[in-house]
Motif scaffolding. Sequence first.
Motif, PDB file in Angstrom:
ATOM      1  N   LYS A   1       0.849  -1.096   0.032  1.00 21.24           N
ATOM      2  CA  LYS A   1       0.042   0.144  -0.004  1.00 21.24           C
ATOM      3  C   LYS A   1       0.836   1.114   0.028  1.00 21.24           C
ATOM      4  N   ILE A   2       1.270   1.920  -1.130  1.00 18.05           N
ATOM      5  CA  ILE A   2       1.826   2.954  -1.240  1.00 18.05           C
ATOM      6  C   ILE A   2       1.160   4.201  -1.217  1.00 18.05           C
ATOM      7  N   LYS A   3       1.437   4.839  -0.115  1.00 15.74           N
ATOM      8  CA  LYS A   3       0.739   6.038   0.009  1.00 15.74           C
ATOM      9  C   LYS A   3       1.708   7.348   0.144  1.00 15.74           C
ATOM     10  N   SER A   4       3.364   6.946   0.336  1.00 13.94           N
ATOM     11  CA  SER A   4       4.371   8.143   0.368  1.00 13.94           C
ATOM     12  C   SER A   4       5.643   7.444  -0.299  1.00 13.94           C
ATOM     13  N   LYS A   5       6.487   8.166  -0.203  1.00 18.71           N
ATOM     14  CA  LYS A   5       7.885   7.947  -0.664  1.00 18.71           C
ATOM     15  C   LYS A   5       8.511   7.045   0.604  1.00 18.71           C
ATOM     16  N   LEU A   6       8.097   7.331   1.705  1.00 22.95           N
ATOM     17  CA  LEU A   6       8.641   6.486   2.854  1.00 22.95           C
ATOM     18  C   LEU A   6       8.219   4.982   2.549  1.00 22.95           C
ATOM     19  N   ASP A   7       6.847   4.745   2.052  1.00 21.76           N
ATOM     20  CA  ASP A   7       6.595   3.476   1.707  1.00 21.76           C
ATOM     21  C   ASP A   7       7.412   2.670   0.790  1.00 21.76           C
ATOM     22  N   ILE A   8       7.551   3.350  -0.386  1.00 22.16           N
ATOM     23  CA  ILE A   8       8.561   3.055  -1.380  1.00 22.16           C
ATOM     24  C   ILE A   8       9.734   2.441  -0.928  1.00 22.16           C
ATOM     25  N   ALA A   9      10.546   3.499   0.127  1.00 23.74           N
ATOM     26  CA  ALA A   9      11.797   3.261   0.670  1.00 23.74           C
ATOM     27  C   ALA A   9      11.766   1.930   1.429  1.00 23.74           C
ATOM     28  N   ARG A  10      10.459   1.710   2.459  1.00 22.40           N
ATOM     29  CA  ARG A  10      10.482   0.578   3.122  1.00 22.40           C
ATOM     30  C   ARG A  10      10.323  -0.832   2.231  1.00 22.40           C
ATOM     31  N   VAL A  11       9.591  -0.631   1.245  1.00 29.39           N
ATOM     32  CA  VAL A  11       9.631  -1.888   0.300  1.00 29.39           C
ATOM     33  C   VAL A  11      11.231  -2.056  -0.216  1.00 29.39           C
ATOM     34  N   VAL A  12      11.909  -1.092  -0.729  1.00 30.40           N
ATOM     35  CA  VAL A  12      13.176  -1.438  -1.219  1.00 30.40           C
ATOM     36  C   VAL A  12      13.972  -2.127  -0.206  1.00 30.40           C
ATOM     37  N   ASN A  13      14.074  -1.530   0.924  1.00 26.20           N
ATOM     38  CA  ASN A  13      14.692  -1.982   2.192  1.00 26.20           C
ATOM     39  C   ASN A  13      14.540  -3.340   2.317  1.00 26.20           C
ATOM     40  N   GLU A  14      13.028  -3.761   2.462  1.00 25.64           N
ATOM     41  CA  GLU A  14      12.628  -5.234   2.934  1.00 25.64           C
ATOM     42  C   GLU A  14      12.981  -6.048   1.637  1.00 25.64           C
ATOM     43  N   SER A  15      12.815  -5.594   0.392  1.00 30.73           N
ATOM     44  CA  SER A  15      13.418  -6.427  -0.558  1.00 30.73           C
ATOM     45  C   SER A  15      14.686  -6.859  -0.649  1.00 30.73           C
ATOM     46  N   ILE A  16      15.746  -6.022  -0.209  1.00 28.92           N
ATOM     47  CA  ILE A  16      17.052  -6.458  -0.247  1.00 28.92           C
ATOM     48  C   ILE A  16      17.325  -7.539   0.879  1.00 28.92           C
ATOM     49  N   TRP A  17      16.682  -7.118   1.946  1.00 28.53           N
ATOM     50  CA  TRP A  17      16.791  -8.036   3.053  1.00 28.53           C
ATOM     51  C   TRP A  17      16.224  -9.485   2.594  1.00 28.53           C
ATOM     52  N   GLN A  18      15.194  -9.443   1.965  1.00 25.54           N
ATOM     53  CA  GLN A  18      14.707 -10.834   1.506  1.00 25.54           C
ATOM     54  C   GLN A  18      15.490 -11.431   0.765  1.00 25.54           C
ATOM     55  N   THR A  19      16.400 -10.871  -0.200  1.00 25.92           N
ATOM     56  CA  THR A  19      17.228 -11.634  -1.185  1.00 25.92           C
ATOM     57  C   THR A  19      18.877 -11.806  -0.568  1.00 25.92           C
ATOM     58  N   LEU A  20      19.122 -11.024   0.535  1.00 30.68           N
ATOM     59  CA  LEU A  20      20.435 -10.860   0.861  1.00 30.68           C
ATOM     60  C   LEU A  20      21.159 -12.326   1.357  1.00 30.68           C
ATOM     61  N   THR A  21      20.430 -13.192   1.732  1.00 31.74           N
ATOM     62  CA  THR A  21      20.903 -14.619   1.878  1.00 31.74           C
ATOM     63  C   THR A  21      21.298 -15.120   0.635  1.00 31.74           C
ATOM     64  N   ARG A  22      20.218 -14.943  -0.417  1.00 32.63           N
ATOM     65  CA  ARG A  22      20.579 -15.624  -1.585  1.00 32.63           C
ATOM     66  C   ARG A  22      21.958 -15.177  -2.020  1.00 32.63           C
ATOM     67  N   SER A  23      21.919 -13.736  -2.169  1.00 37.34           N
ATOM     68  CA  SER A  23      22.878 -13.132  -2.782  1.00 37.34           C
ATOM     69  C   SER A  23      24.457 -13.228  -2.251  1.00 37.34           C
ATOM     70  N   VAL A  24      24.409 -13.322  -0.688  1.00 39.22           N
ATOM     71  CA  VAL A  24      25.606 -13.571  -0.364  1.00 39.22           C
ATOM     72  C   VAL A  24      26.167 -15.076  -0.418  1.00 39.22           C
ATOM     73  N   ASN A  25      25.038 -16.073  -0.346  1.00 38.10           N
ATOM     74  CA  ASN A  25      25.520 -17.511  -0.660  1.00 38.10           C
ATOM     75  C   ASN A  25      26.024 -17.516  -2.177  1.00 38.10           C
ATOM     76  N   THR A  26      25.419 -17.088  -3.005  1.00 34.29           N
ATOM     77  CA  THR A  26      25.691 -17.167  -4.269  1.00 34.29           C
ATOM     78  C   THR A  26      27.043 -16.775  -4.410  1.00 34.29           C
ATOM     79  N   VAL A  27      27.339 -15.636  -4.234  1.00 30.37           N
ATOM     80  CA  VAL A  27      28.747 -14.832  -4.396  1.00 30.37           C
ATOM     81  C   VAL A  27      29.823 -15.734  -3.451  1.00 30.37           C
ATOM     82  N   MET A  28      29.349 -16.173  -2.535  1.00 33.06           N
ATOM     83  CA  MET A  28      30.608 -17.029  -1.688  1.00 33.06           C
ATOM     84  C   MET A  28      30.969 -18.268  -2.341  1.00 33.06           C
ATOM     85  N   THR A  29      29.918 -18.945  -2.889  1.00 33.64           N
ATOM     86  CA  THR A  29      30.190 -20.089  -3.735  1.00 33.64           C
ATOM     87  C   THR A  29      31.216 -19.999  -4.887  1.00 33.64           C
TER      88      THR A  29
END
Length: 310
Positions: A221-249
Amino acid sequence: MRFSTANTENPNKFNFVKKARYFFIFSIIITVLGILTLGIFGLNYGVDFRAGSSVDIAVKKDLTGQKTEIEKFLVDNDFGKPGLTVGASRVTLRFDEVLNPTKEKALKQGFAAKFDKDASAEVNTVDVEIAKELQWNALKAILVASIGIVIYVSIRFEWRFAVAAIVALLHDAFIVISLFSIFRLEVNLPFIVAVLTIIGYSINDTIVIFDRVRENMRFAKIKSKLDIARVVNESIWQTLTRSVNTVMTVVVAALCLLIFGSEAIKLFSLAILFGLISGAYSSIFIASPLWLVLKNKQKPKTAVKSSTVI
């Protein structure tokens, strides 16, 4: 440039969006240093990109402890001081000038007589025109790959994602090129292959995060720029494990090639290693926050028109 997130963010989790300005500044500093280094020192081109001769000598003896003697042999016999790499089973010489048949014969016979009678040498020569053509073709390959990525990402996502992605992957390629300039490492055709591989890896990791951002934007539910920033931050966290594991292998595989591989692929492995680290950094800390900057510049009436922004 200001980043902030909603007050409901978990204070114990690192805020990628809020700290993005520091990563932008760091990347800008590295880029400026790279430009200065390239402007002052340039690149240490191998024979592939400049006129000269490359001599690969396969030896039966381990000559790694005789590098000084080989250098003295070359100077004493008027071969100058070419680039010299001595491995357990191979000696590689890089001459800035093209060796004529007489010098080729003298080098092969003299080396065999002094160091290893069973040595066999292979001489590869590149003239000026071929060297210039190879340089231009390498630049074209990188340019065409970048344009293709921009077109694909623009169609699959949107132009802001494409701009952020291309900035991130060019950042990675430039970091590797700058490091090779700083440490005076040889730039040859395998290096170009490594740069293209890095571009492919970087865009793959970035697209994974972008895809999560897009999916989360559809249901948020996007009502402001703060909401978009929150979505970006959460998206990075949700894919962080995958990104770190991939690069380490992949880093482990690149390290094994660097440590146990032959002399011929060591610089290729080192370029891949530099690129993997830079690619993981830009995908996580640069690409998505940069997309957010571009998104926040969108007109308000279209930026928050509905819950399905993209």
